[in-house]
Every structure is written in structure tokens, then in C-alpha cells.
Design a protein around this motif. Structure first.
Motif, PDB file in Angstrom:
ATOM      1  N   GLU A 165      -0.881  -1.022  14.635  1.00 46.94           N
ATOM      2  CA  GLU A 165      -2.244  -1.512  14.434  1.00 46.94           C
ATOM      3  C   GLU A 165      -2.541  -1.746  12.964  1.00 46.94           C
ATOM      4  N   ALA A 166      -1.998  -0.887  12.094  1.00 54.76           N
ATOM      5  CA  ALA A 166      -2.262  -0.995  10.657  1.00 54.76           C
ATOM      6  C   ALA A 166      -1.253  -1.868   9.937  1.00 54.76           C
ATOM      7  N   ALA A 167      -0.186  -2.261  10.622  1.00 56.76           N
ATOM      8  CA  ALA A 167       0.881  -3.034   9.976  1.00 56.76           C
ATOM      9  C   ALA A 167       0.310  -4.284   9.308  1.00 56.76           C
ATOM     10  N   GLY A 168       0.704  -4.508   8.091  1.00 52.58           N
ATOM     11  CA  GLY A 168       0.223  -5.671   7.359  1.00 52.58           C
ATOM     12  C   GLY A 168      -0.973  -5.390   6.480  1.00 52.58           C
ATOM     13  N   SER A 169      -1.642  -4.253   6.693  1.00 50.29           N
ATOM     14  CA  SER A 169      -2.770  -3.933   5.824  1.00 50.29           C
ATOM     15  C   SER A 169      -2.244  -3.582   4.441  1.00 50.29           C
ATOM     16  N   PRO A 170      -3.024  -3.824   3.380  1.00 47.30           N
ATOM     17  CA  PRO A 170      -2.533  -3.563   2.023  1.00 47.30           C
ATOM     18  C   PRO A 170      -2.069  -2.131   1.805  1.00 47.30           C
ATOM     19  N   VAL A 171      -2.815  -1.151   2.312  1.00 48.47           N
ATOM     20  CA  VAL A 171      -2.431   0.238   2.086  1.00 48.47           C
ATOM     21  C   VAL A 171      -1.173   0.577   2.871  1.00 48.47           C
ATOM     22  N   ALA A 172      -1.077   0.116   4.119  1.00 49.02           N
ATOM     23  CA  ALA A 172       0.136   0.352   4.898  1.00 49.02           C
ATOM     24  C   ALA A 172       1.349  -0.259   4.199  1.00 49.02           C
ATOM     25  N   ASN A 173       1.167  -1.422   3.585  1.00 47.40           N
ATOM     26  CA  ASN A 173       2.268  -2.049   2.856  1.00 47.40           C
ATOM     27  C   ASN A 173       2.724  -1.199   1.681  1.00 47.40           C
ATOM     28  N   GLU A 174       1.759  -0.524   1.037  1.00 45.28           N
ATOM     29  CA  GLU A 174       2.102   0.320  -0.107  1.00 45.28           C
ATOM     30  C   GLU A 174       2.945   1.522   0.314  1.00 45.28           C
ATOM     31  N   LEU A 175       2.879   1.892   1.589  1.00 45.20           N
ATOM     32  CA  LEU A 175       3.496   3.134   2.063  1.00 45.20           C
ATOM     33  C   LEU A 175       4.614   2.892   3.063  1.00 45.20           C
ATOM     34  N   GLN A 176       5.236   1.732   3.001  1.00 48.43           N
ATOM     35  CA  GLN A 176       6.251   1.375   3.994  1.00 48.43           C
ATOM     36  C   GLN A 176       7.451   2.315   3.993  1.00 48.43           C
ATOM     37  N   GLY A 177       7.701   2.989   2.878  1.00 49.95           N
ATOM     38  CA  GLY A 177       8.864   3.856   2.793  1.00 49.95           C
ATOM     39  C   GLY A 177       8.719   5.189   3.487  1.00 49.95           C
ATOM     40  N   ILE A 178       7.500   5.540   3.955  1.00 49.56           N
ATOM     41  CA  ILE A 178       7.287   6.825   4.621  1.00 49.56           C
ATOM     42  C   ILE A 178       7.797   6.743   6.064  1.00 49.56           C
ATOM     43  N   VAL A 179       8.600   7.732   6.471  1.00 50.81           N
ATOM     44  CA  VAL A 179       9.130   7.730   7.837  1.00 50.81           C
ATOM     45  C   VAL A 179       8.519   8.831   8.694  1.00 50.81           C
ATOM     46  N   SER A 180       8.002   9.901   8.085  1.00 45.66           N
ATOM     47  CA  SER A 180       7.361  10.945   8.893  1.00 45.66           C
ATOM     48  C   SER A 180       6.438  11.790   8.032  1.00 45.66           C
TER      49      SER A 180
END
Length: 508
Positions: free
Chosen positions: A119-134
């Protein structure tokens, strides 16, 4: 009444209770802003001003950037690297959200669960945190955040990940929460008046950011004034107390008794080139991109338009930003060399290009873009400037849907104050990338995984030199904010281009 209607009423009742708690004698602070957040109270739809001007009053992340540019505690009081890809954060205890939900590990889990969702994919903040896996709990006030690869600046990245109350966030959803946002910040929003272009937030004495002090203001009104002349008039007519103005406004404001604060910010103004998906564009040639840098007189812009308040730039980091390379100089103004390089690249007669730009959001920006247009014309490049508003620009930026060949974009180290962030934006790592150099991207990823501070600094500085040569933009000037405020306002401090509201003093 619907479930949403009931929750809206409850949220308003909670806000009214805050109003009653705030000191009736405390003044109201009025700030003129270039735009209100297009995402209203959804803090994940942007990470920089103008949106963060409002959101920084309402929300907190686990970390924050201090006045000296270092990463500092916020909702997390401490953190440590326990494994190469595992960071452990200890959370602040005794904190509540403005809807009275407690802040604890569940709030952190709920926030990151959303940011890591489709749902959040593509949002600016989600993009900043793409490296988090858990994100996993250790105890009620300790959480582990695991990244796919070692990330030296994860604590810096978390500045953008503001924490929201889990129950309200889940029940309202992004759209409902945007209308009735709740956070742990020093104020709580009570009114969105989109028709009038006004937003009002009232002081919340329970916020940890007041540190037990009585709030020094009762409310803040954010007033949307997109035009710099309108912001000037609002100050002079006592409709606002503070706003960002341009250099030409200084004599008028000083004569009227207003105070002026100027200072460089961790942003480099540029005109970004769109090369992805355009293999036949003149800008696909590095030589052409370099030529356009030689063609623009940045020193004249700094001295003339900005009255000496700015310096020309030749890299994507400002001097206060970690990763700045003092050995990289701006491209000198050399139109003859620019013309020769264009001719060698097959464009002796020049070419035409279009750029989407926002004007009125930074001191002198409209005149700066006109100066760029005039200088490029001297070497045969016909630049059409297409003014746009922030919501439209932002939508095209996220989607990679600009129709022209360039667009106005700052190398913006906000909110991290680390050179990694803007370089990632000017790389293959950006979703819907506009410029992609695979070799530079590989070097970026190596720098991101380097945990030794000195070694990482060397890698970032080498990248600044490499980006200078790659010329993915016309490097212009280090941006400077010019903040004007009324005599009744005191103790004005800014971090990440946003006023530290809880430190302001206001006199009636």
C-alpha cells in the motif's frame, strides 16, 4: 453516524481538550508558507519543505537532525549496531500521541509494517527505507531494525519515518488519517481550511518536546501564500509573523523593522537532466551536459541575483553536509569552451529543450532560471521554462512523467544531512530514475555499506568528483534561506529548513 464520523468527532474532541490545556495567554504564531502539504496530514507523502514545515510541528521520528547537523535522539533515546545489518533502538518511555494512544514498540511496528507494505510502495518515505527487511520487538521499549545490506546511515534515514499511533493509523487508513492526523509533536492539528489555504494547530503541553515547560505559544496558523510578493505584503500588513522571502525584499523589510536571518542550507540548486528513456537526446552526451555547465555564469547569479548570499556549486553537497569534497570546484563560466564542446558533440547549431520549474519557493529562483535561460541562449541552446506548482511537480517527480528534457531539482541532503541521499536520487536507485549511471550506482552502494566513518567520507568525496564529471545537471548555487520575521518573534532557529517551534518566543 458512520464509524469514520465517530472517529473524526473523537479526534476533534481530543484536539479541543488540548486547546483548553494550552495557556490562554500564549500568543498565536502565524507563518506564511509557499504551499500547504499536498498530502494534508499524511506524513509519508513527502520528506522536505513545504510539507515538513507543517508536519514537523505534529510528528516525530525515532531520530532527528540537531542544529549542528548531527543525528540526535527523538523517539529513540539511543541506538547501536549489534550486527552488520542489525540496528537496535531503545525507545523513549512515557510518551503519548495526541489521541492519547501510548507510544511504545507497537507504534513502531505498526508504522514500519505500513511503510513496508504494498500500500505504501512508491511513497517518498517508503522509497527512503527500501533497504529495511524486518522490524522486530526486543521488549516493550526496544526494537531491532534489520537491513538487506549494511547501511551506515540508517539512523539518519529514520528521521523521515515519523511514527503514528497504531490504532488510529489502522482504523482511519491513509486518507482518513490525512484528515485527522495525530502524532507526538508539540502541536496537534485542529483545522484544514483548504478553500482559504490555512491550517491551524494548537499547542499540546503533554508533548515530550516541551520538556515539561509551559508552551510559549497557543497555536500556529500556516497560511498558504505561493507568491513571494503576497508573502511580503502579509508580513508588512501584520497578517503573518514569519516567512521565507527573497533578497530584493530585504531593504523594505529592514526599513519596516523586521528581522532578517540568512544562512546556507544543505541543498544545491540545479537543473536536472532527464536522460533515461531518451537515448537520442543531446543530453545523453556527457560532453553536452558538461558544456551546459560551462555556459552558465553561476558567480553572476550568486553575486547579482542573490546579493552575495550564496556561492556557486560544482557538486551535489553543501559544505556543511557529510561527504562534501572541498577539492571539487564549480564549473567556470566559459561560453567559448561550451560552444566548442557542443560543436564537437554535433550540436554546432545548438538545440531546444524544455524544463519544468517551481518558482517562488526559494530566494531568487525565478530570476535564477531566467539567467540560466539567457546564458544558454548565448551558446545556441533554446531553453523553454515551464512553471509548475509543487503538487504537479511532485507527482511528475515520483512517477518519472515530466514531458520535457529537464526539471528544477535540488541536491537535497534534508532530512539526513548526508551526501548519500541526493546522490541516490540522481542514480539508478531512484524509483522511476531520470538519470542512471551503473558505475556510479555501484560506487554509491559500496559507500552505503562502509561502516568506517573516515573510509566512507573518502568514498563520498570521490563520488562528488565523479558526479561533477558526469554532470547529470547544471550545478547552480548552494541554496540559502532568507527568513524574515516580525519584531515580536524571538529565538528563531531552523533545522532542515524548518523553524524549531518549541524554542520560539513570542510577545504580544
Amino acid at each position: 453516524m458512520t464509524g469514520f464520523g465517530k472517529r473524526l468527532v473523537l479526534g476533534l474532541l481530543a484536539a479541543m481538550a488540548v486547546v483548553q490545556c494550552a495557556s490562554a495567554d500564549a500568543p498565536v504564531f502565524r507563518i506564511g508558507v509557499t504551499d500547504l502539504p499536498p498530502g494534508l496530514g499524511n506524513p509519508y507523502t513527502a520528506v522536505i519543505p513545504p510539507s515538513s514545515t507543517v508536519w514537523n510541528a505534529l510528528f516525530d521520528g525515532l531520530t532527528r537532525i540537531a542544529e549542528d547537523g548531527s543525528v540526535a535522539p527523538a523517539l529513540a533515546t539511543s541506538w547501536e549496531l549489534v550486527e552488520p545489518t542489525r540496528w537496535r533502538f531503545r525507545l523513549r518511555e512515557g510518551v503519548t500521541f495526541s489521541n492519547n494512544e501510548p507510544f511504545d514498540v507497537e507504534a513502531v511496528l505498526g508504522t514500519f509494517s505500513y511503510l513496508m507494505s504494498d500500500e505504501a510502495a512508491g511513497s517518498p518515505v517508503a522509497n527512503e527505507l527500501q533497504g529495511i527487511v524486518s522490524v522486530t520487538p526486543v521488549d516493550p521499549y526496544t526494537v531491532d531494525i534489520v537491513t538487506e545490506t549494511p547501511d551506515a546511515i540508517l539512523p539518519n534515514r529514520l528521521v523521515a519515518a515519523t511514527i503514528v499511533p497504531p490504532v488510529a493509523g489502522k482504523e482511519l487508513g491513509p486518507n482518513g488519517f490525512a484528515r485527522t492526523p495525530h502524532g507526538t509533536g508539540p502541536l496537534v492539528l485542529v483545522e484544514w481550511d483548504e478553500a482559504a489555504g490555512r491550517t491551524r494547530a494548537v499547542a499540546r503541553p503533554e508533548s515530550w518536546r516541551w520538556q515539561g515547560r509551559e508552551p510559549n505559544l497557543s497555536a500556529i496558523e500556516f497560511i498558504e501564500l505561493t507568491d513571494a510578493a503576497a508573502r511580503l505584503q502579509a508580513l508588512l500588513s501584520d497578517q503573518t509573523d514569519l516567512s521565507v522571502q527573497g533578497p530584493d525584499d530585504v531593504p523594505v523589510l529592514e526599513a519596516a523593522g523586521f528581522k532578517i536571518v540568512t544562512g546556507p542550507v544543505p541543498q544545491i540548486m540545479s537543473l536536472a537532466f532527464i536522460t533515461e528513456g531518451k537515448p537520442d537526446s543531446p543530453l545523453a552526451s556527457q560532453a553536452v551536459r558538461q558544456a551546459l555547465n560551462y555556459a552558465v555564469n553561476k558567480q553572476a547569479i550568486a553575486d547579482g541575483i542573490l546579493r552575495g548570499l550564496a556561492e556557486p556549486a560544482g557538486q551535489g553537497a553543501a559544505p556543511m553536509t557529510f561527504g562534501y569534497n572541498p577539492d571539487v570546484d564549480p564549473y567556470p563560466y566559459d561560453p567559448e569552451k561550451a560552444q566548442a564542446m557542443l560543436a564537437d558533440a554535433g550540436y554546432a547549431e545548438g538545440f531546444s529543450m524544455t524544463a519544468d520549474v517551481i518558482v517562488g519557493s526559494a530566494p531568487g529562483d525565478a530570476l535564477i532560471y531566467q539567467a540560466v535561460k539567457q546564458d544558454l541562449a548565448k551558446v545556441g541552446v533554446d531553453l523553454t521554462l515551464r512553471p509548475t506548482v509543487f503538487p504537479d511537480w511532485f507527482r511528475n517527480y515520483l512517477g518519472g512523467t515530466f514531458k520535457g528534457e529537464a526539471f528544477g531539482l535540488s541536491w537535497n541532503a534534508i532530512p539526513y544531512n548526508d551526501a548519500m541521499r541526493p546522490m541516490e536520487i540522481f542514480s539508478c536507485l531512484k524509483t522511476n530514475a531520470f538519470f542512471c549511471d551503473e558505475e556510479l550506482t555501484a560506487e554509491l552502494q559500496a559507500a552505503a555499506s562502509e561502516m568506517d566513518r573516515d573510509a566512507r567520507l573518502q568514498k563520498l568525496q570521490a563520488l562528488q568528483a565523479a558526479y561533477h564529471e558526469a554532470a547529470p545537471c547544471i550545478f547552480l548555487i548552494q541554496q540559502t534561506d532568507l527568513i524574515a520575521y516580525a519584531p515580536r518573534v524571538g529565538n528563531v532557529k531552523t533545522v532542515n529548513r524548518v523553524v524549531v517551534y518549541e524554542d520560539l518566543t513570542l510577545a504580544e
